[in-house]
Design a protein around this motif. Structure first.
Motif, PDB file in Angstrom:
ATOM      1  N   TYR A 174      41.396  42.998  45.107  1.00 60.82           N
ATOM      2  CA  TYR A 174      41.935  42.978  46.467  1.00 60.82           C
ATOM      3  C   TYR A 174      43.183  43.851  46.526  1.00 60.82           C
ATOM      4  O   TYR A 174      43.934  43.923  45.561  1.00 60.82           O
ATOM      5  N   LEU A 175      43.403  44.465  47.677  1.00 66.00           N
ATOM      6  CA  LEU A 175      44.626  45.212  47.945  1.00 66.00           C
ATOM      7  C   LEU A 175      45.198  44.721  49.264  1.00 66.00           C
ATOM      8  O   LEU A 175      44.446  44.415  50.197  1.00 66.00           O
ATOM      9  N   LEU A 214      49.362  38.413  49.344  1.00 67.74           N
ATOM     10  CA  LEU A 214      47.963  38.500  48.926  1.00 67.74           C
ATOM     11  C   LEU A 214      47.677  37.484  47.814  1.00 67.74           C
ATOM     12  O   LEU A 214      46.684  36.759  47.861  1.00 67.74           O
ATOM     13  N   PHE A 215      48.556  37.403  46.834  1.00 71.05           N
ATOM     14  CA  PHE A 215      48.410  36.446  45.732  1.00 71.05           C
ATOM     15  C   PHE A 215      48.372  35.016  46.277  1.00 71.05           C
ATOM     16  O   PHE A 215      47.485  34.228  45.945  1.00 71.05           O
ATOM     17  N   ARG A 216      49.320  34.683  47.126  1.00 71.01           N
ATOM     18  CA  ARG A 216      49.418  33.338  47.706  1.00 71.01           C
ATOM     19  C   ARG A 216      48.194  33.002  48.556  1.00 71.01           C
ATOM     20  O   ARG A 216      47.625  31.913  48.448  1.00 71.01           O
ATOM     21  N   LEU A 217      47.750  33.934  49.368  1.00 72.56           N
ATOM     22  CA  LEU A 217      46.607  33.704  50.249  1.00 72.56           C
ATOM     23  C   LEU A 217      45.325  33.458  49.448  1.00 72.56           C
ATOM     24  O   LEU A 217      44.580  32.524  49.727  1.00 72.56           O
ATOM     25  N   VAL A 266      45.061  37.668  38.823  1.00 76.11           N
ATOM     26  CA  VAL A 266      46.080  38.493  38.167  1.00 76.11           C
ATOM     27  C   VAL A 266      46.600  39.513  39.175  1.00 76.11           C
ATOM     28  O   VAL A 266      45.841  40.338  39.685  1.00 76.11           O
ATOM     29  N   LEU A 267      47.894  39.423  39.462  1.00 75.95           N
ATOM     30  CA  LEU A 267      48.558  40.395  40.327  1.00 75.95           C
ATOM     31  C   LEU A 267      49.199  41.437  39.427  1.00 75.95           C
ATOM     32  O   LEU A 267      50.011  41.112  38.553  1.00 75.95           O
ATOM     33  N   ASP A 268      48.821  42.698  39.617  1.00 75.56           N
ATOM     34  CA  ASP A 268      49.327  43.801  38.816  1.00 75.56           C
ATOM     35  C   ASP A 268      49.714  44.915  39.778  1.00 75.56           C
ATOM     36  O   ASP A 268      48.853  45.644  40.261  1.00 75.56           O
TER      37      ASP A 268
END
Length: 127
Positions: A4-5, A32-35, A89-91
């Motif tokens: 996802y972006l 985005l991570f939280r959602l 994983v947020l990168d």
């Protein structure tokens, strides 16, 4: 595996106007991570046929900039039990979700092998 972006503010406004009225759309990586994490633990966005969550646990991990392992056990109306373990994983700006899910007509026990598998995948991805 799904990547996802976050959307730009302009694109999010356009999407809300045309397709996603009343929905939350992420315009930044933290949002985005939280959602995505929230959607794993609350399937209400699926509507009336959403499964009922029987158990939900989260375990922080040390991959990328931020990561979490989410375990969800749910049951649908047809007595279908599902156990899903997801690694988010947020990168940078990119969020990757690696998911393992099993469905049966009886409650499903947790398997420690699933966590090891998802962590091996994360390591192979270079996180």
């Amino acid at each position: 595996m799904t990547t996802y972006l976050p959307l730009s503010e302009e694109t999010a406004d356009l999407a809300l106007e045309r397709h996603a009225e009343g929905q939350r759309l992420a315009t930044g990586p933290d949002e985005l991570f939280r959602l995505q994490r929230d959607q794993l633990s609350d399937p209400a966005w699926l509507g009336d046929d959403a499964p009922k969550i029987e158990d939900h646990r989260e375990e922080p991990r040390r991959f990328g900039d931020r990561s979490v392992l989410v375990h969800v056990h749910s049951v649908a109306r047809q007595n279908e039990y599902t156990a899903t373990t997801s690694l988010l994983v947020l990168d940078g700006e990119r969020l990757t979700a690696v998911e393992y899910s099993v469905t049966d007509h009886a409650p499903i026990r947790e398997s420690g092998g699933v966590v090891s598998l998802l962590e091996t995948i994360a390591e192979d991805m270079g996180w």
